[in-house]
Write an enzyme that holds these catalytic residues in place. Structure first.
Site, PDB file in Angstrom:
ATOM      1  N   LEU A 186      11.951 -20.006  -4.886  1.00 19.60           N
ATOM      2  CA  LEU A 186      10.887 -19.198  -4.262  1.00 19.60           C
ATOM      3  C   LEU A 186       9.656 -19.291  -5.150  1.00 19.60           C
ATOM      4  CD1 LEU A 186      10.187 -16.806  -2.119  1.00 19.60           C
ATOM      5  CD2 LEU A 186      10.569 -15.296  -4.062  1.00 19.60           C
ATOM      6  N   HIS A 208       2.777   3.550  -9.004  1.00 22.24           N
ATOM      7  CA  HIS A 208       2.671   2.122  -9.330  1.00 22.24           C
ATOM      8  C   HIS A 208       3.926   1.649 -10.073  1.00 22.24           C
ATOM      9  CE1 HIS A 208      -1.284   2.156  -7.751  1.00 22.24           C
ATOM     10  NE2 HIS A 208      -1.853   2.790  -8.747  1.00 22.24           N
ATOM     11  N   ASP A 217       0.838  -1.200   0.000  1.00 18.14           N
ATOM     12  CA  ASP A 217       0.000   0.000   0.000  1.00 18.14           C
ATOM     13  C   ASP A 217       0.876   1.254   0.000  1.00 18.14           C
ATOM     14  OD1 ASP A 217      -2.320   1.419  -0.059  1.00 18.14           O
ATOM     15  OD2 ASP A 217      -2.846   1.089   2.050  1.00 18.14           O
TER      16      ASP A 217
HETATM   17  C1  FPP Z   1      -1.755   0.229  -3.404  1.00 22.58           C
HETATM   18  O1  FPP Z   1      -1.337   1.553  -3.474  1.00 22.58           O
HETATM   19  C2  FPP Z   1      -1.275  -0.541  -4.516  1.00 22.58           C
HETATM   20  C3  FPP Z   1      -2.052  -1.116  -5.474  1.00 22.58           C
HETATM   21  C4  FPP Z   1      -3.504  -1.043  -5.502  1.00 22.58           C
HETATM   22  C5  FPP Z   1      -1.472  -1.853  -6.589  1.00 22.58           C
HETATM   23  C6  FPP Z   1      -0.212  -2.585  -6.305  1.00 22.58           C
HETATM   24  C7  FPP Z   1       0.587  -2.524  -7.519  1.00 22.58           C
HETATM   25  C8  FPP Z   1       1.939  -2.480  -7.595  1.00 22.58           C
HETATM   26  C9  FPP Z   1       2.800  -2.575  -6.419  1.00 22.58           C
HETATM   27  C10 FPP Z   1       2.627  -2.269  -8.886  1.00 22.58           C
HETATM   28  C11 FPP Z   1       2.362  -3.282  -9.908  1.00 22.58           C
HETATM   29  C12 FPP Z   1       2.582  -4.654  -9.452  1.00 22.58           C
HETATM   30  C13 FPP Z   1       3.359  -5.542 -10.095  1.00 22.58           C
HETATM   31  C14 FPP Z   1       3.446  -6.913  -9.586  1.00 22.58           C
HETATM   32  C15 FPP Z   1       4.135  -5.204 -11.284  1.00 22.58           C
HETATM   33  P1  FPP Z   1      -2.424   2.705  -3.530  1.00 22.58           P
HETATM   34  O2  FPP Z   1      -2.545   3.152  -4.941  1.00 22.58           O
HETATM   35  O3  FPP Z   1      -3.676   2.224  -2.881  1.00 22.58           O
HETATM   36  O4  FPP Z   1      -1.723   3.801  -2.665  1.00 22.58           O
HETATM   37  P2  FPP Z   1      -2.443   4.931  -1.786  1.00 22.58           P
HETATM   38  O5  FPP Z   1      -3.073   4.219  -0.613  1.00 22.58           O
HETATM   39  O6  FPP Z   1      -1.306   5.792  -1.379  1.00 22.58           O
HETATM   40  O7  FPP Z   1      -3.413   5.604  -2.688  1.00 22.58           O
END
Ligand code: FPP
Length: 227
Positions: free
Chosen positions: A125, A30, A13
């Site tokens: 892994l 992201h 997150d």
């Molecule tokens: C949460 O941050 C993250 C997500 C909803 C997506 C997770 C995606 C990635 C880590 C990148 C892509 C993944 C791969 C495997 C290539 P948020 O957007 O909810 O953050 P915020 O709470 O600050 O808004």
């Protein structure tokens, strides 16, 4: 013997906040978050005790985000998998997914299958990406499957029927980004998991911080309901 962090699950997150704090568009967070996925997976693949790393990449609720962000995440996933497949193989990382990917584009589904196929014999892994995953849905579907077969519902039979059964129980459940909730992630599998929460936003998360979590985990006294 101390606790072994065999299965680590992470709620990644804070990507959006990381970007907006820098005056960037959320999607840049992201992109940076994908780099952290690479660094942490590589670290975990070299860690002798970690066997499974499950990462929450897209929840069933994430469809509610603006279409542009959802589309970006989908494209990012496809290009990440394509680019990273050789690294998965080099590092002995088997790629798996949990969740319902039927709503994803043909291109993304094809890439997911290709990376799974290319890495299926890797054994250092297992990296499991949770994609369009929701834990309550997983449990309900497992129960429905058992009922349909006329099977008895017990803790053991239900555990065996979960989509995630093959990855085993979670030892460490970690959430970055400061919130302290489970957001429908691996609820059944985390029944005895040790929980860790950090303020660090996912793009800033490092192998050093993961190691600190693992060291703290080893010092915790896991009783599994005993004394
Ligand atoms: C949460 O941050 C993250 C997500 C909803 C997506 C997770 C995606 C990635 C880590 C990148 C892509 C993944 C791969 C495997 C290539 P948020 O957007 O909810 O953050 P915020 O709470 O600050 O808004």
């Amino acid at each position: 013997m101390g606790n072994l962090p065999r299965h680590i699950a992470i709620i990644m997150d804070g990507n959006g906040r990381w970007a907006t704090e820098r005056g960037l568009k959320r999607v840049k967070g992201h992109e940076k978050g994908a780099e952290t996925v690479r660094t942490i997976t590589t670290y975990a693949s070299r860690h002798p005790e970690i066997e499974v790393l499950t990462l929450y990449a897209f929840s069933t609720e994430n469809w509610r985000r603006p279409k542009m962000e959802v589309d970006f995440l989908m494209r990012l996933l496809a290009s990440y998998l394509k680019k990273e497949t050789p690294t998965y193989i080099e590092n002995g990382v088997r790629f798996e997914t949990i969740g319902d990917i039927s709503r994803f584009s043909d291109n993304l589904r094809r890439q997911i299958e290709e990376t799974k196929e290319a890495t299926k014999r890797c054994d250092r892994l297992t990296q499991v990406l949770a994609l369009n995953y929701g834990s309550q849905d997983e449990i309900a579907r497992a129960a429905a499957k058992l009922c349909a077969k006329g099977g008895e519902i017990t803790v053991e039979s239900l555990s065996r029927s979960l989509e995630t059964a093959r990855f085993g129980p979670v030892d460490i459940l970690l959430r970055t980004g400061g919130e302290q909730r489970l957001s429908n992630f691996l609820l059944w599998q985390s029944a005895y998991a040790e929980l860790f929460f950090t303020q660090t936003l996912w793009p800033d998360f490092t192998p050093e911080e993961l190691e600190t979590v693992i060291e703290a985990f080893k010092k915790r006294h896991r009783r599994f309901g005993g004394v």
